[in-house]
Design a protein around this motif. Structure first.
Motif, PDB file in Angstrom:
ATOM      1  N   GLN A  84       8.212   0.807  10.265  1.00 20.29           N
ATOM      2  CA  GLN A  84       7.365   0.173   9.559  1.00 20.29           C
ATOM      3  C   GLN A  84       7.172  -1.273  10.530  1.00 20.29           C
ATOM      4  OE1 GLN A  84       5.053   1.626   7.892  1.00 20.29           O
ATOM      5  NE2 GLN A  84       3.766  -0.357   7.314  1.00 20.29           N
ATOM      6  N   TRP A  85       7.659  -1.720  10.387  1.00 19.22           N
ATOM      7  CA  TRP A  85       7.686  -2.783  10.898  1.00 19.22           C
ATOM      8  C   TRP A  85       7.585  -3.642  12.228  1.00 19.22           C
ATOM      9  CZ3 TRP A  85       4.748  -5.928   7.226  1.00 19.22           C
ATOM     10  CH2 TRP A  85       4.544  -5.663   6.703  1.00 19.22           C
ATOM     11  N   VAL A  89       8.776  -8.582   0.957  1.00 19.82           N
ATOM     12  CA  VAL A  89       8.615  -7.210   1.395  1.00 19.82           C
ATOM     13  C   VAL A  89       9.028  -6.461   0.415  1.00 19.82           C
ATOM     14  CG1 VAL A  89       8.742  -5.618   3.294  1.00 19.82           C
ATOM     15  CG2 VAL A  89       7.512  -7.942   3.644  1.00 19.82           C
ATOM     16  N   TYR A 129      13.272   2.803   7.199  1.00 23.47           N
ATOM     17  CA  TYR A 129      12.424   3.629   6.995  1.00 23.47           C
ATOM     18  C   TYR A 129      11.734   1.303   7.627  1.00 23.47           C
ATOM     19  CZ  TYR A 129       8.163   3.460   4.296  1.00 23.47           C
ATOM     20  OH  TYR A 129       6.427   3.811   3.908  1.00 23.47           O
ATOM     21  N   THR A 130      12.032   0.966   7.275  1.00 23.97           N
ATOM     22  CA  THR A 130      11.542  -1.106   7.042  1.00 23.97           C
ATOM     23  C   THR A 130      11.459  -1.114   9.329  1.00 23.97           C
ATOM     24  OG1 THR A 130      12.463  -2.351   5.564  1.00 23.97           O
ATOM     25  CG2 THR A 130      11.906  -2.859   6.900  1.00 23.97           C
ATOM     26  N   TYR A 184      -1.883  -4.915   8.569  1.00 22.99           N
ATOM     27  CA  TYR A 184      -0.623  -5.445   7.939  1.00 22.99           C
ATOM     28  C   TYR A 184      -0.381  -6.663   8.402  1.00 22.99           C
ATOM     29  CZ  TYR A 184       0.925  -0.919   5.743  1.00 22.99           C
ATOM     30  OH  TYR A 184       1.353  -0.332   4.485  1.00 22.99           O
ATOM     31  N   ARG A 187       8.916  -5.429  -3.070  1.00 22.22           N
ATOM     32  CA  ARG A 187       8.256  -4.535  -4.058  1.00 22.22           C
ATOM     33  C   ARG A 187       8.016  -3.354  -4.331  1.00 22.22           C
ATOM     34  NH1 ARG A 187       2.640  -4.940  -1.806  1.00 22.22           N
ATOM     35  NH2 ARG A 187       1.847  -2.977  -1.337  1.00 22.22           N
ATOM     36  N   ILE A 188       9.957  -3.212  -3.943  1.00 24.59           N
ATOM     37  CA  ILE A 188      10.257  -1.733  -4.971  1.00 24.59           C
ATOM     38  C   ILE A 188      11.469  -1.660  -5.294  1.00 24.59           C
ATOM     39  CG2 ILE A 188      11.362   0.533  -4.105  1.00 24.59           C
ATOM     40  CD1 ILE A 188       8.478  -0.323  -2.384  1.00 24.59           C
ATOM     41  N   TYR A 203      -0.166 -10.377   1.668  1.00 21.87           N
ATOM     42  CA  TYR A 203       0.578  -8.739   1.445  1.00 21.87           C
ATOM     43  C   TYR A 203      -0.001  -8.714   0.315  1.00 21.87           C
ATOM     44  CZ  TYR A 203       3.506  -4.516   2.425  1.00 21.87           C
ATOM     45  OH  TYR A 203       4.037  -3.725   2.020  1.00 21.87           O
ATOM     46  N   PHE A 243      18.192   4.383   3.204  1.00 27.65           N
ATOM     47  CA  PHE A 243      16.908   4.053   2.606  1.00 27.65           C
ATOM     48  C   PHE A 243      15.987   3.495   2.724  1.00 27.65           C
ATOM     49  CE2 PHE A 243      18.883   6.624  -1.200  1.00 27.65           C
ATOM     50  CZ  PHE A 243      18.119   7.903  -0.853  1.00 27.65           C
ATOM     51  N   PHE A 244      16.515   1.775   3.254  1.00 22.83           N
ATOM     52  CA  PHE A 244      15.369   0.036   4.012  1.00 22.83           C
ATOM     53  C   PHE A 244      15.572   0.171   4.761  1.00 22.83           C
ATOM     54  CE2 PHE A 244      15.707   0.573  -1.134  1.00 22.83           C
ATOM     55  CZ  PHE A 244      14.206   0.320  -1.315  1.00 22.83           C
ATOM     56  N   ASN A 246       8.252   9.955   1.831  1.00 28.87           N
ATOM     57  CA  ASN A 246       9.146   9.160   2.985  1.00 28.87           C
ATOM     58  C   ASN A 246      10.199   9.264   3.767  1.00 28.87           C
ATOM     59  OD1 ASN A 246       7.536   6.755   1.678  1.00 28.87           O
ATOM     60  ND2 ASN A 246       8.567   5.763   0.771  1.00 28.87           N
ATOM     61  N   TYR A 250       6.203   5.496  -8.820  1.00 29.83           N
ATOM     62  CA  TYR A 250       5.934   3.983  -8.162  1.00 29.83           C
ATOM     63  C   TYR A 250       6.075   3.271  -8.257  1.00 29.83           C
ATOM     64  CZ  TYR A 250       6.995   2.535  -3.171  1.00 29.83           C
ATOM     65  OH  TYR A 250       7.178   2.259  -1.741  1.00 29.83           O
ATOM     66  N   ARG A 264       5.849   8.111   6.439  1.00 27.64           N
ATOM     67  CA  ARG A 264       5.229   8.913   5.313  1.00 27.64           C
ATOM     68  C   ARG A 264       4.309  10.138   6.023  1.00 27.64           C
ATOM     69  NH1 ARG A 264       2.752   3.813   1.937  1.00 27.64           N
ATOM     70  NH2 ARG A 264       1.059   3.260   3.069  1.00 27.64           N
TER      71      ARG A 264
HETATM   72  N1  UDP Z   1      10.895   0.752   2.275  1.00 31.22           N
HETATM   73  C1  UDP Z   1      11.666   1.358   2.652  1.00 31.22           C
HETATM   74  N2  UDP Z   1      12.101   2.333   2.377  1.00 31.22           N
HETATM   75  C2  UDP Z   1      11.275   3.228   1.505  1.00 31.22           C
HETATM   76  C3  UDP Z   1      10.157   2.262   0.375  1.00 31.22           C
HETATM   77  C4  UDP Z   1       9.352   0.713   1.377  1.00 31.22           C
HETATM   78  O1  UDP Z   1      12.928   0.291   3.269  1.00 31.22           O
HETATM   79  O2  UDP Z   1      11.797   4.829   1.344  1.00 31.22           O
HETATM   80  C5  UDP Z   1      10.426  -0.743   1.993  1.00 31.22           C
HETATM   81  C6  UDP Z   1       9.273  -1.474   3.957  1.00 31.22           C
HETATM   82  O3  UDP Z   1       9.981  -1.896   4.250  1.00 31.22           O
HETATM   83  C7  UDP Z   1       7.868  -1.000   2.961  1.00 31.22           C
HETATM   84  C8  UDP Z   1       8.199  -2.182   1.894  1.00 31.22           C
HETATM   85  O4  UDP Z   1       9.634  -1.673   1.064  1.00 31.22           O
HETATM   86  O5  UDP Z   1       6.969  -1.779   3.766  1.00 31.22           O
HETATM   87  C9  UDP Z   1       7.257  -2.290   0.880  1.00 31.22           C
HETATM   88  O6  UDP Z   1       6.788  -0.961   0.696  1.00 31.22           O
HETATM   89  P1  UDP Z   1       4.999   0.025   0.143  1.00 31.22           P
HETATM   90  O7  UDP Z   1       5.495   1.600  -0.235  1.00 31.22           O
HETATM   91  O8  UDP Z   1       5.065  -1.214  -0.571  1.00 31.22           O
HETATM   92  O9  UDP Z   1       5.098  -0.032   1.502  1.00 31.22           O
HETATM   93  P2  UDP Z   1       2.937  -0.399   1.579  1.00 31.22           P
HETATM   94  O10 UDP Z   1       2.379   0.949   0.872  1.00 31.22           O
HETATM   95  O11 UDP Z   1       2.518  -0.845   0.966  1.00 31.22           O
HETATM   96  O12 UDP Z   1       3.101  -0.167   3.263  1.00 31.22           O
END
Ligand code: UDP
Ligand code: FAD
Length: 369
Positions: A156-157, A168, A152-153, A310, A171-172, A345, A148-149, A270, A182, A280
């Motif tokens: 995203q990054w 970071v 995605y990370t 960001y 937040r989840i 952030y 899951f992480f 996502n 959420y 997403r």
């Molecule tokens: N994240 C992840 N998988 C998910 C949701 C979040 O790995 O399904 C991680 C990812 O690094 C993401 C961070 O948690 O950038 C913060 O998620 P959030 O949904 O708060 O991001 P935002 O809406 O600010 O883009």
């Protein structure tokens, strides 16, 4: 009119400062290089009449009563609880990870206590929580982290979980019950007529002049305000003197489906897997509650270059940021506020909170933000 304050940027930071200062009797010129107010929270009707968030999904949520009451002067609200699913091999799983996620993924039938016991067994306790990887391994262990992480990370990054500050992924949350919201803040509401309308009401004041398509960096030689409030990227203000601060950029692929009224079962899906290039997909009608034919969505993917969206929370960037903050603190007629100017952030409510506090400080004679 003679201007007391120049405000650069008409997002939450700039608009709240403008409104507060105008109410306090100050004359404000608010400029933005974009052709609209609202900053990244801007929403608009697309060509098919669907209210969309041009710069990606914005869901208002806060525990801060003062922030909620302040914004309530400019909008009525629609109750909305945000839900997200992660798509893995074509199947949907609640995210944040909860009891349902575990049961669906591992074909189990865990009750709440058993889900807690399961997580206790798979988690990898970390002595020091420094990075986002530490956060995730510490709470859910390696398999869930990978599924899951990590992917995605990376998308995203553009970097691994282990390279990002703990905040970071923190937040989840992780849950052992079936709560699939959420956000679980006290106030979960969307502005009933949209964000842009709310901004327009905030800025509809005789002491505020709004000038759009106006770039501060290009025009600053011609502008000589007594005080400037700057909400753009802090490194750009100082002409990147010490080098560029990294910001993550996004690409938005907006689409409309005429043949469908609903595409997804919740607002956001996502995509943590590497097989999809985007992170997403958001379907806007869930967020806005709009009843109309057809449906509009946005697919997000990220990039290292482009419009900054960001700040990148990692220890390595703090040194450079501090150099810019030191320069900023030498300017007693300029205040830096907002997600790009403070390089934090922040969610929308945090920016509102900061902006309210900063105007109070300015009006009490201390001018540095
Ligand atoms: N994240 C992840 N998988 C998910 C949701 C979040 O790995 O399904 C991680 C990812 O690094 C993401 C961070 O948690 O950038 C913060 O998620 P959030 O949904 O708060 O991001 P935002 O809406 O600010 O883009
Ligand atoms: P911005 O909204 O970025 O406004 C800054 C403004 O300054 C911009 O309009 C820009 O054009 C202008 N500007 C910059 N430089 C110049 C210049 N040189 N001259 C003139 N104008 C300039 N927060 C939540 O609470 N919930 C969410 O669900 C959520 N989702 C998000 C999704 C995405 C994709 C993104 C990117 C952010 C999200 N956020 C969310 C965060 C939210 O967008 C910010 O907290 C908030 O909008 C920040 O407001 P701001 O005024 O600091 O910055």
């Amino acid at each position: 009119m003679t201007i007391n304050f120049l405000i650069v940027g008409a997002g939450f930071a700039g608009a709240v400062c403008a409104e507060r200062l105008a109410e306090a009797g100050q004359k404000v010129l608010l400029i933005d290089r974009r052709p609209h107010v609202g900053g990244n929270a801007y929403d608009e009707y697309d060509a098919h009449g669907v209210l969309i968030h041009t710069y990606g999904p914005h869901v208002f949520h806060t525990n801060n009563k003062r922030v909620f009451e302040y914004l309530s002067r400019f909008t009525t609200w629609r109750f909305y609880e945000h839900r997200v699913r992660a798509v893995l091999n074509g199947k949907l799983f609640p995210i944040p990870i909860n009891r349902t996620t575990l049961n669906l993924l591992y074909d189990l039938n865990l009750g709440e206590q058993a889900a807690a016991d399961f997580l206790e067994k798979v988690r990898e306790p970390q002595e020091h929580i420094r990075t986002s990887e530490d956060v995730v391994l510490n709470s859910v262990g390696r398999d869930l982290c990978e599924k899951f992480f990590r992917g995605y990370t990376l998308k995203q990054w553009g970097m691994d979980l282990s390279e990002l500050s703990s905040g970071v992924a923190a937040r989840i949350p992780t849950r052992t019950n079936d709560d699939d919201r959420y956000f679980t803040d006290t106030y979960n509401f969307m502005p009933a007529d949209g964000f842009t309308r709310m901004f327009e009401r905030m800025l509809d004041h005789p002491n505020i002049e709004v000038r759009l398509n106006c770039d501060y960096i290009e025009r600053r030689e011609q502008l000589h305000p007594a005080h400037t409030i700057y909400t753009g990227p802090i490194d750009a203000f100082f002409d990147y003197r010490f080098g560029k601060l990294p910001y993550r950029s996004l690409l938005f692929d907006h689409e409309h489906r005429q043949d469908l009224d609903r595409l997804q079962e919740v607002a956001v899906y996502n995509y943590p897997g590497q097989e999809t290039p985007y992170t997403r997909i958001t379907e806007f009608k869930h967020l806005t509650g709009q009843a109309c034919c057809g449906t509009s969505t946005v697919k997000e993917s990220s990039a290292s270059e482009g419009e900054p969206y960001y700040p990148i929370p990692r220890q390595e960037n703090e040194g450079l940021l501090q150099q810019y903050k030191d320069l900023a603190s030498e300017l007693n007629n300029t205040t830096f506020v907002g997600r790009l100017a403070q390089y934090r952030y922040y969610n929308m409510d945090q920016v509102v909170e900061q902006s309210l506090a900063i105007v109070e400080r300015i009006m009490h004679g201390k001018s540095n933000g």
